[in-house]
Design a protein around this motif. Structure first.
Motif, short mmCIF file in Angstrom:
data_model
loop_
_atom_site.label_atom_id
_atom_site.label_comp_id
_atom_site.label_asym_id
_atom_site.label_seq_id
_atom_site.Cartn_x
_atom_site.Cartn_y
_atom_site.Cartn_z
N ASP A 21 -10.20 -30.68 -10.11
CA ASP A 21 -10.93 -31.18 -11.28
C ASP A 21 -10.80 -32.69 -11.24
N LYS B 231 -12.44 -19.88 -10.86
CA LYS B 231 -13.87 -19.67 -11.05
C LYS B 231 -14.53 -20.94 -11.58
N ARG B 232 -13.85 -21.58 -12.54
CA ARG B 232 -14.41 -22.81 -13.11
C ARG B 232 -14.44 -23.93 -12.08
N LEU B 233 -13.36 -24.04 -11.28
CA LEU B 233 -13.31 -25.09 -10.27
C LEU B 233 -14.34 -24.86 -9.17
N ASP C 154 -11.32 -34.91 -13.25
CA ASP C 154 -10.79 -35.50 -14.48
C ASP C 154 -9.33 -35.17 -14.71
N LYS D 129 -17.16 -23.66 -9.58
CA LYS D 129 -18.47 -24.00 -10.15
C LYS D 129 -18.60 -25.49 -10.39
N ASP D 130 -17.59 -26.11 -11.00
CA ASP D 130 -17.70 -27.49 -11.44
C ASP D 130 -16.78 -28.47 -10.71
N GLY D 131 -15.82 -27.95 -9.91
CA GLY D 131 -14.85 -28.82 -9.27
C GLY D 131 -15.41 -29.50 -8.03
N ARG D 132 -14.55 -30.27 -7.38
CA ARG D 132 -14.94 -30.99 -6.18
C ARG D 132 -13.91 -30.71 -5.08
N GLN E 253 -17.93 -36.57 -3.76
CA GLN E 253 -19.23 -35.96 -3.48
C GLN E 253 -19.50 -35.94 -1.98
#
Length: 337
Positions: free
Chosen positions: A313, A243-245, A315, A247-250, A158
């Motif tokens: 990701d 696209k997913r990363l 995780d 939005k939600d990735g770091r 973060q």
């Protein structure tokens, strides 16, 4: 810098605190665990040392034993009711800060009811509790370590994200026009062969001619279609993952390692290159390697000796995209496969 701060009341859980500190030091390292009786040097102002340690901590473990709530001073006043009580100050500071606060319930102790806590400590009731029992020591320590490592990793990612993500972040430079043309050509030839195979099959059936010509044309066409379509399917999958990363990735900053050239593949006299970078996991200390998609010009001069952003990701570190936009802006000849 301490990663884990152990908050405890000495006449309630000093034994548990000492044993826990030894476990955490063994697994995380001496410099990542803070316990007041061992980590404050002689002559140091005690409140200042505690506040500094709390500021630098990623996780604060609050040990709660049977006497944590009702311990009293010499006048019979409950210590938690006194603003100057060190345990109260530690928990207040932790709840107001960035660290993850974990109430650790010792040997069956229950988390105090909200009405029995001072107002500033009542948010402790909303934090996920864990247990530490003598009868299940190894199991409880393992569970606690999982939570500690996850919290330390999340906070590190973060903080890195706040520093390095900019408006120009673009993990997908344009693709090579020549390579795209080859894929389209293969797909078009495949369609032509399939159509030829179908027509040949119909004519063979009508005129009772050998059918193997139809089979050959049809099979070759299907293989060409698959060969032409597969790269587009993989690219679409990569775009969806990107696209997913995004939005939600770091994002993390990785260090350039080297450029690899694949001499077994050649398109118009050129071989693909791959940028590889390295990153040290701040919790496990494992060295992680990331590899870019194929590039059709040597990016060594532009990529070496620099930090490269990778979206991950948290995780699953196998899911990531590397930001190569700086290469494309510097040299339009460098394009992704």
């Amino acid at each position: 810098m301490a990663g884990v701060f152990i908050s405890y009341r000495r006449d309630d859980s000093a034994g548990f605190a000492g044993a826990l500190e030894r476990e955490l030091v063994t697994r995380l390292g001496r410099d990542r665990v803070f316990m007041d009786i061992k980590d404050i040097e002689g002559g140091t102002e005690f409140p200042t040392a505690i506040d500094q340690a709390l500021k630098s901590s990623d996780v604060v473990i609050v040990l709660i034993g049977s006497r944590w709530l009702d311990a009293t001073d010499a006048q019979g006043i409950r210590r938690l009711e006194k603003p100057g009580d060190f345990v109260r100050r530690e928990v207040e500071f932790a709840l107001a800060g960035r660290a993850r606060v974990i109430p650790l319930l010792l040997d069956g102790t229950l988390l105090p009811a909200v009405e029995k806590l001072p107002i500033d400590l009542q948010p402790l009731r909303k934090r996920q509790t864990l247990e530490l029992r003598n009868s299940h020591w190894d199991e409880d320590i393992a569970r606690l370590l999982n939570h500690i490592r996850e919290a330390m990793f999340a906070l590190n990612i973060q903080e890195t994200a706040e520093k390095i993500i900019g408006e120009g972040f673009n993990p997908n430079p344009p693709s090579s026009v020549q390579v795209n043309s080859l894929f389209y050509l293969g797909l078009a030839l495949g369609v032509i062969f399939v159509v030829t195979g179908v027509v040949t099959g119909i004519e063979s059936f009508r005129h009772q001619l050998p059918w193997y010509f139809a089979l050959i044309f049809g099979g070759a066409g299907l293989l060409m279609c698959a060969g032409g379509a597969l790269p587009f399917a993989l690219r679409d999958r990569r775009r969806r993952m990107t696209k997913r990363l995004l939005k939600d990735g770091r994002p993390i900053l990785t260090t350039f390692h080297r450029v690899e050239e694949n001499t077994t593949i050649e398109v118009n006299g050129r071989h693909p290159f791959y940028v590889t970078t390295l990153w040290r996991n701040p919790v496990s200390h494992d060295l992680v390697q990331f590899r870019s998609p194929a590039l059709w010009a040597d990016p060594t001069a532009k990529a070496s000796d620099r930090m490269i952003t990778v979206m991950i990701d948290p995780d699953n570190l196998h899911h990531y995209v590397m930001d190569l936009s700086f290469l494309y802006h510097a040299d339009p000849a460098i394009r992704r496969l």
